[in-house]
Scaffold this motif. Structure first.
Motif, PDB file in Angstrom:
ATOM      1  N   TYR A  12       0.815  -1.209   0.000  1.00  0.00           N
ATOM      2  CA  TYR A  12       0.000   0.000   0.000  1.00  0.00           C
ATOM      3  C   TYR A  12       0.846   1.254   0.000  1.00  0.00           C
ATOM      4  O   TYR A  12       0.318   2.360   0.076  1.00  0.00           O
ATOM      5  N   THR A  13       2.178   1.070  -0.072  1.00  0.00           N
ATOM      6  CA  THR A  13       3.061   2.222  -0.153  1.00  0.00           C
ATOM      7  C   THR A  13       4.091   2.013  -1.256  1.00  0.00           C
ATOM      8  O   THR A  13       4.351   0.902  -1.702  1.00  0.00           O
ATOM      9  N   MET A  14       4.668   3.132  -1.646  1.00  0.00           N
ATOM     10  CA  MET A  14       5.824   3.172  -2.532  1.00  0.00           C
ATOM     11  C   MET A  14       6.965   3.575  -1.614  1.00  0.00           C
ATOM     12  O   MET A  14       6.768   4.422  -0.737  1.00  0.00           O
ATOM     13  N   GLN A  15       8.169   3.020  -1.805  1.00  0.00           N
ATOM     14  CA  GLN A  15       9.179   3.297  -0.792  1.00  0.00           C
ATOM     15  C   GLN A  15      10.599   3.250  -1.316  1.00  0.00           C
ATOM     16  O   GLN A  15      10.874   2.684  -2.366  1.00  0.00           O
ATOM     17  N   THR A  16      11.473   3.868  -0.551  1.00  0.00           N
ATOM     18  CA  THR A  16      12.904   3.786  -0.757  1.00  0.00           C
ATOM     19  C   THR A  16      13.559   3.930   0.608  1.00  0.00           C
ATOM     20  O   THR A  16      12.927   4.374   1.571  1.00  0.00           O
ATOM     21  N   SER A  17      14.822   3.547   0.684  1.00  0.00           N
ATOM     22  CA  SER A  17      15.621   3.742   1.892  1.00  0.00           C
ATOM     23  C   SER A  17      16.964   4.309   1.480  1.00  0.00           C
ATOM     24  O   SER A  17      17.503   3.930   0.432  1.00  0.00           O
ATOM     25  N   VAL A  73       2.101   6.811   0.455  1.00  0.00           N
ATOM     26  CA  VAL A  73       0.922   6.002   0.192  1.00  0.00           C
ATOM     27  C   VAL A  73       0.822   5.804  -1.321  1.00  0.00           C
ATOM     28  O   VAL A  73       1.113   6.718  -2.101  1.00  0.00           O
ATOM     29  N   ASP A  74       0.474   4.611  -1.747  1.00  0.00           N
ATOM     30  CA  ASP A  74       0.291   4.356  -3.169  1.00  0.00           C
ATOM     31  C   ASP A  74      -1.089   4.896  -3.556  1.00  0.00           C
ATOM     32  O   ASP A  74      -2.121   4.339  -3.165  1.00  0.00           O
ATOM     33  N   PRO A  75      -1.122   6.001  -4.295  1.00  0.00           N
ATOM     34  CA  PRO A  75      -2.419   6.626  -4.605  1.00  0.00           C
ATOM     35  C   PRO A  75      -3.349   5.724  -5.414  1.00  0.00           C
ATOM     36  O   PRO A  75      -4.562   5.839  -5.302  1.00  0.00           O
ATOM     37  N   GLU A  76      -2.775   4.818  -6.198  1.00  0.00           N
ATOM     38  CA  GLU A  76      -3.634   3.923  -6.964  1.00  0.00           C
ATOM     39  C   GLU A  76      -4.359   2.946  -6.047  1.00  0.00           C
ATOM     40  O   GLU A  76      -5.523   2.634  -6.255  1.00  0.00           O
ATOM     41  N   ARG A  77      -3.686   2.483  -5.006  1.00  0.00           N
ATOM     42  CA  ARG A  77      -4.341   1.624  -4.004  1.00  0.00           C
ATOM     43  C   ARG A  77      -5.346   2.438  -3.195  1.00  0.00           C
ATOM     44  O   ARG A  77      -6.456   1.990  -2.934  1.00  0.00           O
ATOM     45  N   LEU A  78      -4.924   3.625  -2.779  1.00  0.00           N
ATOM     46  CA  LEU A  78      -5.768   4.479  -1.952  1.00  0.00           C
ATOM     47  C   LEU A  78      -7.074   4.818  -2.656  1.00  0.00           C
ATOM     48  O   LEU A  78      -8.160   4.636  -2.108  1.00  0.00           O
ATOM     49  N   VAL A  79      -6.965   5.271  -3.889  1.00  0.00           N
ATOM     50  CA  VAL A  79      -8.149   5.666  -4.644  1.00  0.00           C
ATOM     51  C   VAL A  79      -8.979   4.449  -5.040  1.00  0.00           C
ATOM     52  O   VAL A  79     -10.186   4.544  -5.236  1.00  0.00           O
ATOM     53  N   GLY A  80      -8.347   3.295  -5.104  1.00  0.00           N
ATOM     54  CA  GLY A  80      -9.070   2.074  -5.445  1.00  0.00           C
ATOM     55  C   GLY A  80     -10.211   1.770  -4.501  1.00  0.00           C
ATOM     56  O   GLY A  80     -11.206   1.157  -4.907  1.00  0.00           O
ATOM     57  N   VAL A  81     -10.109   2.204  -3.253  1.00  0.00           N
ATOM     58  CA  VAL A  81     -11.192   1.938  -2.304  1.00  0.00           C
ATOM     59  C   VAL A  81     -12.463   2.687  -2.672  1.00  0.00           C
ATOM     60  O   VAL A  81     -13.551   2.290  -2.276  1.00  0.00           O
ATOM     61  N   ALA A  82     -12.334   3.769  -3.444  1.00  0.00           N
ATOM     62  CA  ALA A  82     -13.517   4.535  -3.849  1.00  0.00           C
ATOM     63  C   ALA A  82     -14.285   3.839  -4.967  1.00  0.00           C
ATOM     64  O   ALA A  82     -15.456   4.138  -5.189  1.00  0.00           O
ATOM     65  N   ASP A  83     -13.632   2.909  -5.684  1.00  0.00           N
ATOM     66  CA  ASP A  83     -14.266   2.173  -6.771  1.00  0.00           C
ATOM     67  C   ASP A  83     -14.948   3.117  -7.763  1.00  0.00           C
ATOM     68  O   ASP A  83     -16.113   2.950  -8.115  1.00  0.00           O
ATOM     69  N   GLY A 107       2.893   8.699 -10.436  1.00  0.00           N
ATOM     70  CA  GLY A 107       4.086   9.091 -11.177  1.00  0.00           C
ATOM     71  C   GLY A 107       4.887  10.164 -10.472  1.00  0.00           C
ATOM     72  O   GLY A 107       6.126  10.117 -10.422  1.00  0.00           O
ATOM     73  N   ARG A 108       4.196  11.123  -9.905  1.00  0.00           N
ATOM     74  CA  ARG A 108       4.890  12.187  -9.175  1.00  0.00           C
ATOM     75  C   ARG A 108       5.572  11.645  -7.923  1.00  0.00           C
ATOM     76  O   ARG A 108       6.696  12.037  -7.605  1.00  0.00           O
ATOM     77  N   PHE A 109       4.908  10.745  -7.215  1.00  0.00           N
ATOM     78  CA  PHE A 109       5.540  10.146  -6.029  1.00  0.00           C
ATOM     79  C   PHE A 109       6.740   9.287  -6.419  1.00  0.00           C
ATOM     80  O   PHE A 109       7.734   9.250  -5.692  1.00  0.00           O
ATOM     81  N   GLU A 110       6.676   8.609  -7.564  1.00  0.00           N
ATOM     82  CA  GLU A 110       7.847   7.858  -8.035  1.00  0.00           C
ATOM     83  C   GLU A 110       9.030   8.798  -8.230  1.00  0.00           C
ATOM     84  O   GLU A 110      10.159   8.475  -7.854  1.00  0.00           O
ATOM     85  N   ARG A 111       8.777   9.973  -8.814  1.00  0.00           N
ATOM     86  CA  ARG A 111       9.858  10.945  -9.029  1.00  0.00           C
ATOM     87  C   ARG A 111      10.357  11.517  -7.708  1.00  0.00           C
ATOM     88  O   ARG A 111      11.560  11.759  -7.546  1.00  0.00           O
ATOM     89  N   VAL A 112       9.470  11.717  -6.752  1.00  0.00           N
ATOM     90  CA  VAL A 112       9.887  12.189  -5.423  1.00  0.00           C
ATOM     91  C   VAL A 112      10.845  11.180  -4.799  1.00  0.00           C
ATOM     92  O   VAL A 112      11.923  11.539  -4.311  1.00  0.00           O
TER      93      VAL A 112
END
Length: 133
Positions: free
Chosen positions: A3-8, A96-106, A119-124
């Motif tokens: 449910y998240t996108m991440q890096t360390s 937070v992965d916005p695609e997962r988050l928004v998926g709950v709204a169906d 895409g923007r969070f991937e660049r961040v």
């Protein structure tokens, strides 16, 4: 379920927080709230905890588009990005992965906005990963 996108990254915690905020700003996000979990737990519970910040990120244009499609989506905003010290002496940045988050709204009308935020969070995350601390 992821449910998240991440890096360390290796680095000093506050420098990684600053780099994360800068990268968010470069992608059009403002940080509406900055919660210092460590300090809050110390004050409220007298408990020690690792360095941990929750950044409530919002891109006004994209939020407006999403809210036009689904008024209740405001319950899921802003999008949280967390920065914390790991057990491996690194600093993790997770959004937070916005695609997962928004998926709950169906609501398929939200897919394009979720994809854009993703895409923007991937660049961040890539910008944080590329930094030196």
């Amino acid at each position: 379920m992821h449910y998240t996108m991440q890096t360390s990254v290796d680095g000093e915690f506050d420098a990684v927080v600053d780099a994360t905020v800068d990268a968010l700003e470069d992608e059009g996000f403002g940080v509406l709230c900055d919660i210092d979990v460590r300090e809050t737990l110390k004050q409220k519970l007298d408990e020690e905890f690792r360095s941990y910040r929750i950044l409530g990120a919002c891109n006004p244009t994209l939020a407006h588009q999403a809210l036009e499609e689904e008024l209740g989506l405001g319950a899921l905003l802003p999008c949280n990005v967390v920065v914390y010290e790991t057990d491996d002496d690194e600093v993790a940045v997770r959004a937070v992965d916005p695609e997962r988050l928004v998926g709950v709204a169906d609501n398929p009308a939200l897919d394009s906005v979720a994809s854009e935020v993703h895409g923007r969070f991937e660049r961040v995350l890539a910008a944080v990963e590329a930094g030196s601390y």
